[in-house]
Enzyme design. Structure first.
Site, PDB file in Angstrom:
ATOM      1  N   GLU A 168       0.762  -1.223   0.146  1.00 31.85           N
ATOM      2  CA  GLU A 168       0.014  -0.052  -0.066  1.00 31.85           C
ATOM      3  C   GLU A 168       0.927   1.256  -0.061  1.00 31.85           C
ATOM      4  O   GLU A 168       0.487   2.426   0.802  1.00 31.85           O
ATOM      5  CB  GLU A 168      -0.990  -0.076   1.168  1.00 31.85           C
ATOM      6  CG  GLU A 168      -2.025  -1.165   1.181  1.00 31.85           C
ATOM      7  CD  GLU A 168      -2.866  -1.351   2.436  1.00 31.85           C
ATOM      8  OE1 GLU A 168      -2.760  -0.300   3.145  1.00 31.85           O
ATOM      9  OE2 GLU A 168      -3.624  -2.193   2.724  1.00 31.85           O
ATOM     10  N   ASN A 211       1.985  -5.255  -3.068  1.00 35.00           N
ATOM     11  CA  ASN A 211       0.650  -5.623  -2.627  1.00 35.00           C
ATOM     12  C   ASN A 211      -0.275  -4.321  -2.306  1.00 35.00           C
ATOM     13  O   ASN A 211       0.383  -3.442  -1.776  1.00 35.00           O
ATOM     14  CB  ASN A 211       0.589  -6.278  -1.354  1.00 35.00           C
ATOM     15  CG  ASN A 211      -0.905  -7.068  -1.233  1.00 35.00           C
ATOM     16  OD1 ASN A 211      -1.574  -7.626  -2.064  1.00 35.00           O
ATOM     17  ND2 ASN A 211      -1.409  -6.724   0.160  1.00 35.00           N
ATOM     18  N   HIS A 247     -10.637  -5.936  -1.927  1.00 32.02           N
ATOM     19  CA  HIS A 247     -11.674  -5.712  -0.910  1.00 32.02           C
ATOM     20  C   HIS A 247     -12.869  -5.204  -1.674  1.00 32.02           C
ATOM     21  O   HIS A 247     -12.886  -4.000  -2.011  1.00 32.02           O
ATOM     22  CB  HIS A 247     -11.330  -5.018   0.076  1.00 32.02           C
ATOM     23  CG  HIS A 247     -10.107  -5.546   0.844  1.00 32.02           C
ATOM     24  ND1 HIS A 247     -10.357  -6.706   1.723  1.00 32.02           N
ATOM     25  CD2 HIS A 247      -8.861  -5.464   1.296  1.00 32.02           C
ATOM     26  CE1 HIS A 247      -9.111  -7.015   2.428  1.00 32.02           C
ATOM     27  NE2 HIS A 247      -8.208  -6.226   2.010  1.00 32.02           N
ATOM     28  N   GLU A 276      -6.190 -10.626  -0.912  1.00 32.77           N
ATOM     29  CA  GLU A 276      -7.224 -10.380   0.157  1.00 32.77           C
ATOM     30  C   GLU A 276      -8.750 -10.324   0.002  1.00 32.77           C
ATOM     31  O   GLU A 276      -9.600  -9.393   0.702  1.00 32.77           O
ATOM     32  CB  GLU A 276      -6.677  -9.031   0.992  1.00 32.77           C
ATOM     33  CG  GLU A 276      -5.070  -9.075   1.287  1.00 32.77           C
ATOM     34  CD  GLU A 276      -4.927  -7.502   1.985  1.00 32.77           C
ATOM     35  OE1 GLU A 276      -5.707  -6.862   2.597  1.00 32.77           O
ATOM     36  OE2 GLU A 276      -3.677  -7.550   2.024  1.00 32.77           O
ATOM     37  N   ASP A 278     -12.351 -10.174  -0.351  1.00 33.37           N
ATOM     38  CA  ASP A 278     -13.538 -10.285   0.492  1.00 33.37           C
ATOM     39  C   ASP A 278     -14.399  -9.352  -0.312  1.00 33.37           C
ATOM     40  O   ASP A 278     -14.392  -8.557  -0.832  1.00 33.37           O
ATOM     41  CB  ASP A 278     -13.577 -10.071   2.036  1.00 33.37           C
ATOM     42  CG  ASP A 278     -12.817  -8.734   2.299  1.00 33.37           C
ATOM     43  OD1 ASP A 278     -12.697  -7.823   1.425  1.00 33.37           O
ATOM     44  OD2 ASP A 278     -12.820  -8.645   3.716  1.00 33.37           O
TER      45      ASP A 278
HETATM   46  O1  G3I Z   1      -5.205  -7.895  19.299  1.00 32.91           O
HETATM   47  C1  G3I Z   1      -5.623  -6.580  19.702  1.00 32.91           C
HETATM   48  C2  G3I Z   1      -6.308  -6.729  21.086  1.00 32.91           C
HETATM   49  O2  G3I Z   1      -5.097  -7.175  22.011  1.00 32.91           O
HETATM   50  C3  G3I Z   1      -7.019  -5.487  21.158  1.00 32.91           C
HETATM   51  O3  G3I Z   1      -7.607  -5.819  22.549  1.00 32.91           O
HETATM   52  C4  G3I Z   1      -7.862  -5.055  20.238  1.00 32.91           C
HETATM   53  C5  G3I Z   1      -8.405  -3.643  20.647  1.00 32.91           C
HETATM   54  O4  G3I Z   1      -8.693  -2.888  19.315  1.00 32.91           O
HETATM   55  O5  G3I Z   1      -7.004  -4.935  19.092  1.00 32.91           O
HETATM   56  C6  G3I Z   1      -6.454  -6.049  18.772  1.00 32.91           C
HETATM   57  O6  G3I Z   1      -5.749  -5.768  17.636  1.00 32.91           O
HETATM   58  C7  G3I Z   1      -6.296  -5.470  16.227  1.00 32.91           C
HETATM   59  C8  G3I Z   1      -6.102  -6.446  15.184  1.00 32.91           C
HETATM   60  O7  G3I Z   1      -6.522  -6.223  14.054  1.00 32.91           O
HETATM   61  C9  G3I Z   1      -6.148  -8.012  15.710  1.00 32.91           C
HETATM   62  O8  G3I Z   1      -7.569  -8.192  15.670  1.00 32.91           O
HETATM   63  C10 G3I Z   1      -6.159  -4.156  15.709  1.00 32.91           C
HETATM   64  O9  G3I Z   1      -6.711  -3.243  16.712  1.00 32.91           O
HETATM   65  C11 G3I Z   1      -6.802  -3.970  14.515  1.00 32.91           C
HETATM   66  O10 G3I Z   1      -6.430  -2.559  14.117  1.00 32.91           O
HETATM   67  C12 G3I Z   1      -6.222  -4.867  13.493  1.00 32.91           C
HETATM   68  O11 G3I Z   1      -6.893  -4.777  12.205  1.00 32.91           O
HETATM   69  C13 G3I Z   1      -6.437  -5.416  11.154  1.00 32.91           C
HETATM   70  C14 G3I Z   1      -5.991  -4.345  10.077  1.00 32.91           C
HETATM   71  O12 G3I Z   1      -5.485  -4.960   8.896  1.00 32.91           O
HETATM   72  C15 G3I Z   1      -5.009  -3.300  10.617  1.00 32.91           C
HETATM   73  O13 G3I Z   1      -4.853  -2.600   9.621  1.00 32.91           O
HETATM   74  C16 G3I Z   1      -7.254  -6.407  10.738  1.00 32.91           C
HETATM   75  O14 G3I Z   1      -7.266  -7.486  11.394  1.00 32.91           O
HETATM   76  C17 G3I Z   1      -6.743  -6.963   9.352  1.00 32.91           C
HETATM   77  O15 G3I Z   1      -7.578  -7.634   8.707  1.00 32.91           O
HETATM   78  C18 G3I Z   1      -6.254  -5.840   8.502  1.00 32.91           C
HETATM   79  O16 G3I Z   1      -5.666  -6.464   7.330  1.00 32.91           O
HETATM   80  C19 G3I Z   1      -5.461  -5.267   6.259  1.00 32.91           C
HETATM   81  C20 G3I Z   1      -4.034  -5.886   5.582  1.00 32.91           C
HETATM   82  O17 G3I Z   1      -2.939  -6.030   6.408  1.00 32.91           O
HETATM   83  C21 G3I Z   1      -3.834  -5.064   4.434  1.00 32.91           C
HETATM   84  N1  G3I Z   1      -4.839  -4.673   3.554  1.00 32.91           N
HETATM   85  C22 G3I Z   1      -5.976  -4.288   4.181  1.00 32.91           C
HETATM   86  C23 G3I Z   1      -6.570  -5.155   5.150  1.00 32.91           C
HETATM   87  C24 G3I Z   1      -7.819  -4.818   5.590  1.00 32.91           C
HETATM   88  O18 G3I Z   1      -7.759  -3.716   6.473  1.00 32.91           O
END
Ligand code: G3I
Length: 455
Positions: A168, A211, A247, A276, A278
């Protein structure tokens, strides 16, 4: 009374081979040519993709691996995984020089022990980047970026089939410009090229991908990425693949030039991957969109695999949009069936409509005393999980052998009710067949089929 032989067929390929060989032996002993076996389509996403020379993967979160339904769906359906968050910079190097690989290792070990591939995601990205990185001066940042790439890739050297080296790096919109980030702002445009060169040195066997999202059709952003890849190829900067996150939702649907866009990148001499995927939505509309994505990938020979961004809607990063192939209870959605069908597979799924099937008869080999018949069972417009039909012969004819089905008989012995051997699942419109030998006993009449009943 004649002996009736039914040759059992298990649903997978090994058993099919056994069946074909067994049948061949049977007929060879009778001095006749063997029938060819009934083609049976793969019944999981990974197996169906593999038959097309592709992988079918999913994003995985380490903390769900202990959930039985999550793990069994993963293990059954997918043959590639991408750690959803566990390989990101904040997860593996939360403070400078201190690397923590445990959560990602659990995913890699889970995958490797089951023969699944692993995509590495991601080495250099502006998001999920610990704040210490942004605080570094230029020289330190350069050293930290290269050290991060080298350390992380070396840790999993030889275990990752493709790495998202840079993620990105371009802005949305019409500018075609690079996105502001500590890397861009301090190291300039050259940081992407430098990252790829460092990555090649760290694990020469890994495919190195750029990516991004919103690059799925031909637009200003994808044009900017295209120009960068073309420049890299022209100058010998190591890049092997481009990832298209894909996405989609109601505001951002699958572009009509999706396939053409994949193809133009492939024509630059790189592989393309759907990384990715969905698609928010439900029912037929969602299923059709998924199907279109799969068909586009299959139509581009350098589209080497598809990864969906999660297994079940309940753990999706946008769960309220129900964008995945399995619902919150791990039921297969219509989108699942559409993907499996588009991959050329066949299996049960959430078609949602009424189960139905139809049957046709065709005579196969014929000898003076007997002939073989084949009945083809075809599912209607919905996937079915089982079927039943009848075959009635005219006395004094007798059915002396059957294959590819489980027969039962009425008291006269003239009416055979046939059910599937094992798994009777058929995707919408998919077919299977069973066969039998009729001893003529002086009568060559064709058997009469009853109607087909599906569930
Ligand atoms: O693990 C912590 C947890 O301990 C805490 O309590 C909680 C509170 O917010 O957060 C948890 O972490 C979160 C993590 O996902 C795991 O669930 C983060 O806040 C959250 O920001 C994070 O989001 C991820 C996101 O990337 C961050 O940018 C998504 O799971 C993940 O699916 C998403 O994936 C991205 C790709 O890497 C790149 N392309 C876009 C895609 C979708 O956004």
């Amino acid at each position: 009374m004649a002996t009736r032989t039914s040759i059992r067929k298990a649903p997978r390929r090994t058993a099919r081979t056994t069946l074909v060989l067994g049948l061949a032996g049977l007929l060879a002993a009778a001095g006749v040519t063997a029938l060819s076996g009934t083609a049976q389509a793969a019944s999981t996403l990974g197996a169906a993709a593999a038959e097309k020379g592709r992988y079918f993967g999913t994003a995985v979160a380490a903390n769900h691996l202990g959930e039985a339904a999550y793990a069994s769906t993963l293990n059954t359906e997918f043959n590639s995984v991408t750690p959803e968050n566990e390989m990101k910079w904040d997860a593996v190097e939360p403070s400078r020089g201190s690397f923590t690989y445990g959560a990602a290792d659990r995913i890699v070990d889970h995958a490797q022990s089951r023969g699944m591939k692993v995509r590495g995601h991601t080495l250099v990205w502006h998001s999920q980047l610990p704040s210490w990185v942004g605080s570094l001066g230029t020289a330190d940042l350069r050293a930290a970026m290269n050290n991060h790439i080298t350390q992380v890739m070396t840790h999993w050297k030889g275990k990752i089939h493709s790495w998202d080296v840079v993620n990105e790096a371009f802005q949305d919109g019409s500018s075609g410009a690079r996105r502001s980030s500590p890397f861009q702002d301090k190291l300039g445009n050259g940081f992407i090229e430098e990252a790829f060169r460092t990555a090649r040195a760290a694990d020469p066997a890994a495919k190195l991908c750029y990516n991004d999202y919103n690059t799925d059709g031909v637009n200003a952003k994808s044009n900017a990425v295209y120009n960068m890849v073309r420049d890299f190829k022209a100058r010998g900067v190591p890049i092997d693949c481009v990832g298209f996150q894909s996405h989609f939702n109601s505001a951002l649907s699958v572009p009509s030039d999706y396939q053409a866009n994949l193809q133009r990148f492939a024509d630059l001499g790189v592989d393309v991957q759907i990384t990715e995927l969905d698609i928010e939505g439900s029912g037929t509309a969602q299923a059709n969109s998924y199907s279109n994505v799969v068909k586009a990938c299959l139509a581009v020979s350098r589209c080497t695999g598809i990864t969906v961004w999660g297994i079940t809607d309940k753990y999706s990063w946008r769960a309220s949009g129900t964008p995945l192939l399995f619902d919150g209870n791990y039921n297969k959605k219509p989108a699942y069936t559409a993907v499996l069908t588009a991959l050329g597979g066949s299996g049960s799924g959430g078609g949602g409509g009424t189960a139905s099937c139809s049957v046709t008869y065709s005579k196969q080999e014929e000898w003076s005393d007997r002939f073989n018949g084949r009945v083809t069972v075809t599912a209607g417009s919905s996937a079915i999980t089982s079927w039943t039909t009848t075959v009635t012969v005219t006395p004094p004819q007798k059915i002396s052998a059957t294959w590819n089905g489980t027969p039962t008989w009425d008291s006269s012995g003239n009416v055979m009710t046939m059910r599937p051997n094992g798994n009777g699942s058929l995707a919408a419109g998919a077919s299977t067949s069973f066969g039998f030998t009729v001893m003529k006993n002086g009568n060559s009449a064709a058997p009469v089929l009853g109607s087909c009943t599906a569930s």
